[in-house]
Design a protein around this motif. Sequence first.
Motif, PDB file in Angstrom:
ATOM      1  N   GLU A 140      48.167  53.366  43.655  1.00 50.35           N
ATOM      2  CA  GLU A 140      47.128  53.149  43.096  1.00 50.35           C
ATOM      3  C   GLU A 140      46.451  54.305  42.953  1.00 50.35           C
ATOM      4  O   GLU A 140      45.920  55.107  44.047  1.00 50.35           O
ATOM      5  N   VAL A 141      45.286  54.752  41.984  1.00 53.26           N
ATOM      6  CA  VAL A 141      44.282  55.313  41.401  1.00 53.26           C
ATOM      7  C   VAL A 141      42.647  55.235  41.547  1.00 53.26           C
ATOM      8  O   VAL A 141      42.483  54.151  41.232  1.00 53.26           O
ATOM      9  N   GLU A 142      42.210  55.565  42.555  1.00 54.08           N
ATOM     10  CA  GLU A 142      40.873  55.638  43.096  1.00 54.08           C
ATOM     11  C   GLU A 142      40.198  56.233  42.261  1.00 54.08           C
ATOM     12  O   GLU A 142      40.169  57.661  42.435  1.00 54.08           O
TER      13      GLU A 142
ATOM     14  N   ALA B 140      32.495  57.140  35.743  1.00 55.25           N
ATOM     15  CA  ALA B 140      33.112  55.788  35.761  1.00 55.25           C
ATOM     16  C   ALA B 140      33.516  55.426  37.101  1.00 55.25           C
ATOM     17  O   ALA B 140      33.919  56.733  37.622  1.00 55.25           O
ATOM     18  N   THR B 141      33.995  54.466  37.653  1.00 53.54           N
ATOM     19  CA  THR B 141      34.395  54.267  38.746  1.00 53.54           C
ATOM     20  C   THR B 141      35.690  52.751  38.928  1.00 53.54           C
ATOM     21  O   THR B 141      34.803  52.507  37.735  1.00 53.54           O
ATOM     22  N   GLY B 142      36.100  53.189  39.815  1.00 52.49           N
ATOM     23  CA  GLY B 142      36.817  52.372  39.836  1.00 52.49           C
ATOM     24  C   GLY B 142      38.606  51.976  39.781  1.00 52.49           C
ATOM     25  O   GLY B 142      38.584  53.158  41.016  1.00 52.49           O
ATOM     26  N   ARG B 143      38.978  51.134  40.301  1.00 57.82           N
ATOM     27  CA  ARG B 143      40.726  51.262  39.900  1.00 57.82           C
ATOM     28  C   ARG B 143      41.736  51.105  39.447  1.00 57.82           C
ATOM     29  O   ARG B 143      41.233  50.358  38.335  1.00 57.82           O
TER      30      ARG B 143
ATOM     31  N   ILE C 101      40.940  47.636  37.229  1.00 58.84           N
ATOM     32  CA  ILE C 101      40.183  47.607  37.971  1.00 58.84           C
ATOM     33  C   ILE C 101      38.496  47.517  37.638  1.00 58.84           C
ATOM     34  O   ILE C 101      38.861  48.550  38.846  1.00 58.84           O
ATOM     35  N   ASP C 102      38.180  47.196  37.429  1.00 58.58           N
ATOM     36  CA  ASP C 102      36.815  46.965  37.616  1.00 58.58           C
ATOM     37  C   ASP C 102      36.362  49.155  36.666  1.00 58.58           C
ATOM     38  O   ASP C 102      35.605  49.459  38.045  1.00 58.58           O
ATOM     39  N   LEU C 103      36.981  48.837  36.431  1.00 58.43           N
ATOM     40  CA  LEU C 103      36.522  50.625  35.732  1.00 58.43           C
ATOM     41  C   LEU C 103      35.561  50.572  35.263  1.00 58.43           C
ATOM     42  O   LEU C 103      34.803  50.292  33.765  1.00 58.43           O
TER      43      LEU C 103
ATOM     44  N   TYR D 104      25.731  49.857  32.089  1.00 60.89           N
ATOM     45  CA  TYR D 104      26.692  49.928  32.163  1.00 60.89           C
ATOM     46  C   TYR D 104      27.584  49.138  31.029  1.00 60.89           C
ATOM     47  O   TYR D 104      27.670  47.705  30.747  1.00 60.89           O
ATOM     48  N   ILE D 105      28.957  50.427  31.430  1.00 58.93           N
ATOM     49  CA  ILE D 105      30.413  48.841  30.102  1.00 58.93           C
ATOM     50  C   ILE D 105      31.624  49.198  31.265  1.00 58.93           C
ATOM     51  O   ILE D 105      32.069  49.704  32.111  1.00 58.93           O
ATOM     52  N   THR D 106      32.324  47.553  31.551  1.00 58.09           N
ATOM     53  CA  THR D 106      33.604  47.740  32.309  1.00 58.09           C
ATOM     54  C   THR D 106      34.551  48.158  31.717  1.00 58.09           C
ATOM     55  O   THR D 106      34.501  46.632  30.479  1.00 58.09           O
ATOM     56  N   VAL D 107      35.248  47.941  31.960  1.00 49.64           N
ATOM     57  CA  VAL D 107      36.882  47.637  31.667  1.00 49.64           C
ATOM     58  C   VAL D 107      37.674  46.614  32.965  1.00 49.64           C
ATOM     59  O   VAL D 107      38.080  47.853  33.566  1.00 49.64           O
TER      60      VAL D 107
END
Length: 198
Positions: free
Chosen positions: A19-21, A39-42, A59-61, A75-78
């Motif tokens: 996992e990369v946070e 950006a933040t996410g996993r 996940i919630d990038l 905000y844009i989420t992937v």
Amino acid sequence: IFIQFARPASGARPEVSGEVEIVDGNFVFDKFAYPVRQATGRITFGHDDLLGWDKLNVIDLRGKGVAEGPNANSYITVNGEMGPLAADTGVNFRITAPDVTGEPALQAAFPQEVREALRIFDPTGSGEFPKFRGAFQCDVFRPPGKFQRWTINTDIQLADASGALTVFPYPLSGVSGKLAIRDGYVDIIGANMKRGDA
């Protein structure tokens, strides 16, 4: 970041997961090439016992739009997944933005089908229209296997748009409604404009 190596039995194939946070990153998604910053996410990866292959999950990038632009604080989420991690990988991603404003970088990032659909609101062909504020959801899918076809479905929820239809170039402003853009066609759903009592 964490990475785990495991071999379930002697001589068995090693299994790698991790996992990369992300706490402050910049990224551009290949099929939606809009630059996202802060950006933040996993991102997780590993073997999926149910599917029987290795896969990667985003996940919630979530990040902000182009600096100095109208979406600098939007905000844009992937979210999504891809696998098996091989040449014939499948892809299933969703890109969402709850409140954005049209800008050249965003227009250019939309898939070709979306750019073509938006041109119906630009009768002069200048590229100036449509102007809009609203939300969008873009689903990008390709099943696993060689020679599989991409499917990209985009919904744009207009809260305040302006432009004119090429087939009826009456100036429109303050338009609300929904565009459902699919392969080969566009559905314009509940689009309306009020001007005075009209």
